[in-house]
Design a protein around this motif. Sequence first.
Motif, mmCIF file in Angstrom:
data_model
loop_
_atom_site.group_PDB
_atom_site.id
_atom_site.type_symbol
_atom_site.label_atom_id
_atom_site.label_comp_id
_atom_site.label_asym_id
_atom_site.label_seq_id
_atom_site.Cartn_x
_atom_site.Cartn_y
_atom_site.Cartn_z
ATOM 1 N N LYS A 8 24.654 -46.037 28.745
ATOM 2 C CA LYS A 8 24.546 -45.890 27.292
ATOM 3 C C LYS A 8 23.381 -44.977 26.924
ATOM 4 C CE LYS A 8 26.894 -50.080 25.968
ATOM 5 N NZ LYS A 8 26.831 -51.402 25.379
ATOM 6 N N ARG A 9 22.281 -45.086 27.654
ATOM 7 C CA ARG A 9 21.126 -44.219 27.415
ATOM 8 C C ARG A 9 21.504 -42.762 27.690
ATOM 9 N NH1 ARG A 9 16.172 -46.201 30.466
ATOM 10 N NH2 ARG A 9 16.297 -47.783 28.849
ATOM 11 N N ILE A 10 22.242 -42.529 28.768
ATOM 12 C CA ILE A 10 22.703 -41.168 29.094
ATOM 13 C C ILE A 10 23.599 -40.636 27.985
ATOM 14 C CG2 ILE A 10 24.203 -39.860 30.661
ATOM 15 C CD1 ILE A 10 23.089 -41.704 32.932
ATOM 16 N N GLU A 11 24.511 -41.472 27.500
ATOM 17 C CA GLU A 11 25.409 -41.041 26.423
ATOM 18 C C GLU A 11 24.644 -40.716 25.148
ATOM 19 O OE1 GLU A 11 28.122 -44.353 26.365
ATOM 20 O OE2 GLU A 11 29.550 -43.305 27.667
ATOM 21 N N ARG A 12 23.623 -41.514 24.820
ATOM 22 C CA ARG A 12 22.808 -41.228 23.627
ATOM 23 C C ARG A 12 22.092 -39.891 23.779
ATOM 24 N NH1 ARG A 12 21.468 -46.802 23.845
ATOM 25 N NH2 ARG A 12 19.478 -46.291 24.830
ATOM 26 N N ARG A 13 21.539 -39.617 24.965
ATOM 27 C CA ARG A 13 20.850 -38.341 25.187
ATOM 28 C C ARG A 13 21.822 -37.177 25.059
ATOM 29 N NH1 ARG A 13 17.164 -39.917 30.415
ATOM 30 N NH2 ARG A 13 15.700 -41.230 29.285
ATOM 31 N N ARG A 14 23.016 -37.311 25.593
ATOM 32 C CA ARG A 14 24.015 -36.241 25.479
ATOM 33 C C ARG A 14 24.384 -36.008 24.017
ATOM 34 N NH1 ARG A 14 28.057 -37.763 30.491
ATOM 35 N NH2 ARG A 14 26.703 -36.960 32.123
ATOM 36 N N ALA A 15 24.535 -37.089 23.266
ATOM 37 C CA ALA A 15 24.885 -36.962 21.848
ATOM 38 C C ALA A 15 23.761 -36.267 21.085
ATOM 39 C CB ALA A 15 25.167 -38.337 21.253
ATOM 40 N N ARG A 16 22.509 -36.623 21.389
ATOM 41 C CA ARG A 16 21.370 -35.973 20.732
ATOM 42 C C ARG A 16 21.326 -34.486 21.061
ATOM 43 N NH1 ARG A 16 16.634 -38.736 22.781
ATOM 44 N NH2 ARG A 16 17.819 -40.598 23.139
ATOM 45 N N ARG A 17 21.554 -34.144 22.321
ATOM 46 C CA ARG A 17 21.542 -32.726 22.730
ATOM 47 C C ARG A 17 22.662 -31.969 22.039
ATOM 48 N NH1 ARG A 17 20.589 -33.919 28.998
ATOM 49 N NH2 ARG A 17 18.368 -34.356 28.886
ATOM 50 N N SER A 18 23.824 -32.567 21.914
ATOM 51 C CA SER A 18 24.944 -31.922 21.243
ATOM 52 C C SER A 18 24.636 -31.691 19.758
ATOM 53 C CB SER A 18 26.207 -32.761 21.359
ATOM 54 O OG SER A 18 26.626 -32.819 22.716
ATOM 55 N N ALA A 19 23.972 -32.651 19.152
ATOM 56 C CA ALA A 19 23.628 -32.529 17.737
ATOM 57 C C ALA A 19 22.549 -31.478 17.536
ATOM 58 C CB ALA A 19 23.160 -33.880 17.184
ATOM 59 N N GLN A 20 21.663 -31.311 18.495
ATOM 60 C CA GLN A 20 20.570 -30.339 18.377
ATOM 61 C C GLN A 20 21.015 -28.926 18.750
ATOM 62 O OE1 GLN A 20 17.561 -31.975 20.908
ATOM 63 N NE2 GLN A 20 16.868 -33.451 19.398
ATOM 64 N N ALA A 21 22.033 -28.771 19.548
ATOM 65 C CA ALA A 21 22.464 -27.466 20.031
ATOM 66 C C ALA A 21 22.847 -26.524 18.883
ATOM 67 C CB ALA A 21 23.612 -27.612 21.017
ATOM 68 N N PRO A 22 23.643 -26.939 17.891
ATOM 69 C CA PRO A 22 23.953 -26.016 16.786
ATOM 70 C C PRO A 22 22.719 -25.600 16.010
ATOM 71 C CG PRO A 22 25.521 -27.829 16.834
ATOM 72 C CD PRO A 22 24.420 -28.152 17.820
ATOM 73 N N ALA A 23 21.759 -26.493 15.843
ATOM 74 C CA ALA A 23 20.527 -26.170 15.130
ATOM 75 C C ALA A 23 19.718 -25.122 15.885
ATOM 76 C CB ALA A 23 19.700 -27.427 14.901
ATOM 77 N N ALA A 24 19.698 -25.207 17.203
ATOM 78 C CA ALA A 24 18.960 -24.247 18.011
ATOM 79 C C ALA A 24 19.606 -22.873 17.948
ATOM 80 C CB ALA A 24 18.894 -24.735 19.456
ATOM 81 N N MET A 25 20.928 -22.811 17.823
ATOM 82 C CA MET A 25 21.634 -21.532 17.756
ATOM 83 C C MET A 25 21.376 -20.832 16.432
ATOM 84 S SD MET A 25 25.283 -22.295 19.418
ATOM 85 C CE MET A 25 25.544 -21.941 21.126
ATOM 86 N N ALA A 26 21.081 -21.578 15.383
ATOM 87 C CA ALA A 26 20.851 -20.992 14.055
ATOM 88 C C ALA A 26 19.544 -20.222 14.021
ATOM 89 C CB ALA A 26 20.857 -22.089 13.002
ATOM 90 N N LEU A 27 18.640 -20.489 14.939
ATOM 91 C CA LEU A 27 17.351 -19.786 14.950
ATOM 92 C C LEU A 27 17.521 -18.412 15.398
ATOM 93 C CD1 LEU A 27 15.075 -22.526 16.525
ATOM 94 C CD2 LEU A 27 15.254 -21.901 14.132
#
Length: 71
Positions: free
Chosen positions: A52-71
């Motif tokens: 579950k911890r691994i899944e939460r980290r993957r979800a956080r990374r997925s949510a942050q990835a579009p924000a990082a591309m906008a820079l």
Amino acid sequence: MNKTLSFAALHFTVAFLLGWLFTGSLLVGGALALVEPACNTVVFHFHEKVWKRIERRRARRSAQAPAAMAL
């Protein structure tokens, strides 16, 4: 926790039946049904927590990835 308890009940039953069928001994079947599944049930519980911890980290990374591309 219910999923873990359900898994434990099935695991105890399978371990007992296999131990008894392979050895013909209710004592050996009972011992196997207590020791092996008890260890695996504890391991399964912690495996689920880690997963579950691994899944939460993957979800956080997925949510942050579009924000990082906008820079």
